[in-house]
Scaffold this motif. Sequence first.
Motif, PDB file in Angstrom:
ATOM      1  N   GLY A  66       0.878  -1.081  -0.078  1.00  0.00           N
ATOM      2  CA  GLY A  66      -0.010  -0.015   0.038  1.00  0.00           C
ATOM      3  C   GLY A  66       0.932   1.265   0.010  1.00  0.00           C
ATOM      4  N   VAL A  67       0.390   2.177  -0.594  1.00  0.00           N
ATOM      5  CA  VAL A  67       0.948   3.650  -0.773  1.00  0.00           C
ATOM      6  C   VAL A  67      -0.043   4.642   0.013  1.00  0.00           C
ATOM      7  CG1 VAL A  67       1.844   5.446  -2.128  1.00  0.00           C
ATOM      8  CG2 VAL A  67       1.988   3.138  -2.631  1.00  0.00           C
ATOM      9  N   VAL A  68       0.543   5.136   0.871  1.00  0.00           N
ATOM     10  CA  VAL A  68      -0.293   6.437   1.513  1.00  0.00           C
ATOM     11  C   VAL A  68       0.441   7.731   1.173  1.00  0.00           C
ATOM     12  CG1 VAL A  68      -1.251   7.275   3.662  1.00  0.00           C
ATOM     13  CG2 VAL A  68      -1.004   4.869   3.442  1.00  0.00           C
ATOM     14  N   PRO A  69      -0.350   8.667   0.156  1.00  0.00           N
ATOM     15  CA  PRO A  69       0.422   9.787  -0.105  1.00  0.00           C
ATOM     16  C   PRO A  69       0.147  10.841   1.155  1.00  0.00           C
ATOM     17  CG  PRO A  69      -1.002   9.059  -1.647  1.00  0.00           C
ATOM     18  CD  PRO A  69      -1.385   7.835  -0.577  1.00  0.00           C
ATOM     19  N   TYR A  70       1.360  11.543   1.557  1.00  0.00           N
ATOM     20  CA  TYR A  70       1.160  12.454   2.648  1.00  0.00           C
ATOM     21  C   TYR A  70       1.546  13.739   2.278  1.00  0.00           C
ATOM     22  CZ  TYR A  70       1.522  14.125   7.564  1.00  0.00           C
ATOM     23  OH  TYR A  70       1.427  14.967   8.693  1.00  0.00           O
ATOM     24  N   ILE A 199      -7.999  15.065  -9.731  1.00  0.00           N
ATOM     25  CA  ILE A 199      -8.413  15.988  -8.657  1.00  0.00           C
ATOM     26  C   ILE A 199      -9.679  15.281  -7.889  1.00  0.00           C
ATOM     27  CG2 ILE A 199      -9.135  18.091  -8.494  1.00  0.00           C
ATOM     28  CD1 ILE A 199      -7.751  19.181 -10.713  1.00  0.00           C
ATOM     29  N   GLY A 200      -9.615  15.395  -6.721  1.00  0.00           N
ATOM     30  CA  GLY A 200     -10.755  14.957  -5.774  1.00  0.00           C
ATOM     31  C   GLY A 200     -10.462  13.532  -5.525  1.00  0.00           C
ATOM     32  N   ALA A 201      -9.525  12.686  -6.091  1.00  0.00           N
ATOM     33  CA  ALA A 201      -9.673  11.305  -5.869  1.00  0.00           C
ATOM     34  C   ALA A 201      -9.062  10.834  -4.455  1.00  0.00           C
ATOM     35  CB  ALA A 201      -8.852  10.621  -7.212  1.00  0.00           C
ATOM     36  N   GLU A 202      -8.729  11.973  -4.062  1.00  0.00           N
ATOM     37  CA  GLU A 202      -7.828  11.499  -2.606  1.00  0.00           C
ATOM     38  C   GLU A 202      -6.683  10.354  -2.598  1.00  0.00           C
ATOM     39  OE1 GLU A 202     -10.524  11.649   0.737  1.00  0.00           O
ATOM     40  OE2 GLU A 202     -12.183  12.370  -0.555  1.00  0.00           O
ATOM     41  N   GLY A 203      -5.797  10.563  -3.725  1.00  0.00           N
ATOM     42  CA  GLY A 203      -4.796   9.597  -3.835  1.00  0.00           C
ATOM     43  C   GLY A 203      -5.073   8.264  -4.013  1.00  0.00           C
ATOM     44  N   ARG A 450     -16.275   2.608  -8.374  1.00  0.00           N
ATOM     45  CA  ARG A 450     -15.621   1.449  -8.090  1.00  0.00           C
ATOM     46  C   ARG A 450     -15.022   0.917  -9.363  1.00  0.00           C
ATOM     47  NH1 ARG A 450     -16.490  -0.938  -3.244  1.00  0.00           N
ATOM     48  NH2 ARG A 450     -18.307   0.022  -1.919  1.00  0.00           N
ATOM     49  N   ARG A 451     -15.710   0.884 -10.388  1.00  0.00           N
ATOM     50  CA  ARG A 451     -15.049   0.573 -11.826  1.00  0.00           C
ATOM     51  C   ARG A 451     -13.825   1.200 -12.030  1.00  0.00           C
ATOM     52  NH1 ARG A 451     -20.770  -0.610 -13.179  1.00  0.00           N
ATOM     53  NH2 ARG A 451     -21.073   1.329 -14.150  1.00  0.00           N
ATOM     54  N   ILE A 452     -13.787   2.566 -12.053  1.00  0.00           N
ATOM     55  CA  ILE A 452     -12.818   3.537 -12.398  1.00  0.00           C
ATOM     56  C   ILE A 452     -11.584   3.059 -11.350  1.00  0.00           C
ATOM     57  CG2 ILE A 452     -11.863   5.731 -12.051  1.00  0.00           C
ATOM     58  CD1 ILE A 452     -14.884   6.589 -12.795  1.00  0.00           C
ATOM     59  N   LYS A 453     -12.063   2.694 -10.122  1.00  0.00           N
ATOM     60  CA  LYS A 453     -11.029   2.428  -9.089  1.00  0.00           C
ATOM     61  C   LYS A 453     -10.042   1.088  -9.518  1.00  0.00           C
ATOM     62  CE  LYS A 453      -8.426   1.821  -5.144  1.00  0.00           C
ATOM     63  NZ  LYS A 453      -7.110   2.839  -4.947  1.00  0.00           N
ATOM     64  N   ALA A 454     -10.886   0.047 -10.050  1.00  0.00           N
ATOM     65  CA  ALA A 454     -10.584  -1.237 -10.475  1.00  0.00           C
ATOM     66  C   ALA A 454      -9.631  -1.188 -11.619  1.00  0.00           C
ATOM     67  CB  ALA A 454     -11.496  -2.059 -10.569  1.00  0.00           C
ATOM     68  N   ALA A 455     -10.083  -0.123 -12.746  1.00  0.00           N
ATOM     69  CA  ALA A 455      -9.305   0.020 -13.909  1.00  0.00           C
ATOM     70  C   ALA A 455      -7.944   0.717 -13.641  1.00  0.00           C
ATOM     71  CB  ALA A 455     -10.133   1.124 -14.844  1.00  0.00           C
ATOM     72  N   PHE A 456      -7.806   1.690 -12.670  1.00  0.00           N
ATOM     73  CA  PHE A 456      -6.812   2.383 -12.445  1.00  0.00           C
ATOM     74  C   PHE A 456      -5.900   1.478 -11.622  1.00  0.00           C
ATOM     75  CE2 PHE A 456      -8.515   5.899 -14.484  1.00  0.00           C
ATOM     76  CZ  PHE A 456      -7.513   6.975 -14.589  1.00  0.00           C
ATOM     77  N   ASP A 457      -6.352   0.914 -10.551  1.00  0.00           N
ATOM     78  CA  ASP A 457      -5.680   0.736  -9.451  1.00  0.00           C
ATOM     79  C   ASP A 457      -6.177  -1.019  -8.976  1.00  0.00           C
ATOM     80  OD1 ASP A 457      -4.094   0.141  -7.114  1.00  0.00           O
ATOM     81  OD2 ASP A 457      -5.183   1.472  -6.057  1.00  0.00           O
ATOM     82  N   PRO A 458      -6.080  -2.047 -10.056  1.00  0.00           N
ATOM     83  CA  PRO A 458      -6.585  -3.287  -9.899  1.00  0.00           C
ATOM     84  C   PRO A 458      -6.055  -4.145  -8.351  1.00  0.00           C
ATOM     85  CG  PRO A 458      -4.977  -3.282 -11.423  1.00  0.00           C
ATOM     86  CD  PRO A 458      -5.423  -2.096 -11.398  1.00  0.00           C
ATOM     87  N   ALA A 459      -4.984  -3.632  -7.807  1.00  0.00           N
ATOM     88  CA  ALA A 459      -4.262  -4.217  -6.784  1.00  0.00           C
ATOM     89  C   ALA A 459      -4.777  -3.500  -5.677  1.00  0.00           C
ATOM     90  CB  ALA A 459      -2.853  -4.349  -6.817  1.00  0.00           C
ATOM     91  N   GLY A 460      -5.371  -2.296  -5.640  1.00  0.00           N
ATOM     92  CA  GLY A 460      -5.866  -1.525  -4.491  1.00  0.00           C
ATOM     93  C   GLY A 460      -4.626  -1.066  -3.733  1.00  0.00           C
ATOM     94  N   ILE A 461      -3.707  -0.683  -4.407  1.00  0.00           N
ATOM     95  CA  ILE A 461      -2.443  -0.083  -3.572  1.00  0.00           C
ATOM     96  C   ILE A 461      -2.533   1.320  -3.059  1.00  0.00           C
ATOM     97  CG2 ILE A 461      -0.983  -1.870  -4.424  1.00  0.00           C
ATOM     98  CD1 ILE A 461       0.651   0.525  -6.137  1.00  0.00           C
ATOM     99  N   MET A 462      -3.349   2.174  -3.852  1.00  0.00           N
ATOM    100  CA  MET A 462      -3.249   3.460  -3.715  1.00  0.00           C
ATOM    101  C   MET A 462      -4.107   3.840  -2.661  1.00  0.00           C
ATOM    102  SD  MET A 462      -1.073   4.444  -5.696  1.00  0.00           S
ATOM    103  CE  MET A 462      -1.193   5.973  -4.927  1.00  0.00           C
ATOM    104  N   ASN A 463      -3.561   4.436  -1.356  1.00  0.00           N
ATOM    105  CA  ASN A 463      -4.380   5.062  -0.126  1.00  0.00           C
ATOM    106  C   ASN A 463      -5.450   3.961   0.204  1.00  0.00           C
ATOM    107  OD1 ASN A 463      -4.192   6.900   1.723  1.00  0.00           O
ATOM    108  ND2 ASN A 463      -5.286   8.565   0.602  1.00  0.00           N
ATOM    109  N   PRO A 464      -4.968   2.898   0.534  1.00  0.00           N
ATOM    110  CA  PRO A 464      -6.287   1.758   0.739  1.00  0.00           C
ATOM    111  C   PRO A 464      -7.154   2.347   2.088  1.00  0.00           C
ATOM    112  CG  PRO A 464      -3.882   0.869   0.719  1.00  0.00           C
ATOM    113  CD  PRO A 464      -3.630   2.282   0.782  1.00  0.00           C
TER     114      PRO A 464
END
Length: 468
Positions: A66-70, A199-203, A450-464
Amino acid sequence: MLNGVTDEFEAGLRAGLPKAAFRPLTAKYLQEPRGRYSGVCGLLLTPENVDEVSTIVRACAAACIGVVPYGGGTGLVGGQVMPDGPAPVILSLERMNTVRDVWPDENVLVAEAGTILQDVQMAAEGVGRLFPLTLAAQGSCQIGGNLATNAGGVNVLRYGNARALCLGLEAVLPSGEIWHGLKRLRKDNTGYDLRDLLIGAEGTLGVITAASLRLFPRPVDEGAALMVVGSPAQALALLGLAQDHCAEAVSAFELINGMGLRFLAETMPDVRLPFAETPEWMVLVDLGVARGQDAAAMLEALFVEAHERGLVSDGLVAQNAAQRAQFWAVREGIPAANKRVGSIASHDISVPLSVIPEFIARGGVALARLGDFRINCFGHLGDGNLHYNMFPQRGQSRDDYADLRGEITEVVHDLVAELGGSFSAEHGVGRMKVADLARYADPAKLAMMRRIKAAFDPAGIMNPGVLF
């Protein structure tokens, strides 16, 4: 399933990144301002450029970490800390803090994501321009975080949210690919608008590393006035009159409740209150005008007509910059006073402008059925965004009401939804409001997200844990 950071993973990164990208993890990166979440320990990385960010995210994607942008850490919904799960990479862009270039004739500035908002404002001022995004945390929040949360602030009425102030982005996607989207164009109809998606996707869809930002001419003259109104409905009528009188010169229109002034008197007696007797409602009107116009004269004319119409009963017009600053010190002191009193439940909501009086009236009645609270309702009336907060009565503590917090928020958010509003006007969803998003979002919207998230980040690593 995410994995945690291991010694082997860290060793691999150390082989590909300079030593300066590694810093000891301190408590600062595991806390958020409201103290509701504490982050799990992980590996803190502070890259210096977009290529280093790409290297880090690519490694995390390969290892499913996981990656948590700070950013500046000032967010109020827990988006900057991960309270549970495997040890993540905490990615701070604080070293990416350069204003890369400024084009005054184009009204464009390019800044890296770790640049402090106030530094962006000062860079614009240095070339005779204005970057209008203005927040209480502007001395510590970072422009990347402002964009990731689509920050609002006091000037949205005139200039729009952070999204409206951005022309292009540079970002690292969850795969580690770099999107070179730092365009300076006002018009670009070439497919999906990926800028507005990030923008607005909160990382959760990638890491913003730089942005092309819109600048504006600086007002030649600025002015402010405090006007006492009898009710929120009169404040709304005054807003319409102000826009008729002053058009786009109205930069901010803030609603202030007497409870906020009483909290200031109670906790911050050094703040000079404007009226001998505390009004129940007043507004702060702020103008920025062009050459040939007089802000104070325009505000005085506005007051005269508003008084003749029975909309205002008293008022003060700032005669100089120092008085204008005093007026704003009152408005900007209210959140600090709130914090000292200690809220039971705080809400960042928006509703259509015409139903603001109905929301305030019905909200007070509904909450009275739950208990005896002090309600401080204030905020950006000009764009429909209210901060609607409940506090204990004198002699009691917020802890005395702890079992009511969830029910209070449900009552407020249910009313907001009924009136066609939003439970999060400018603070975002983060981790704090994930359940609210699931409860109130249109099912089709949530499914698309949810579909956009799955397309961009299928492994769910971005700001879990953020948004979903």
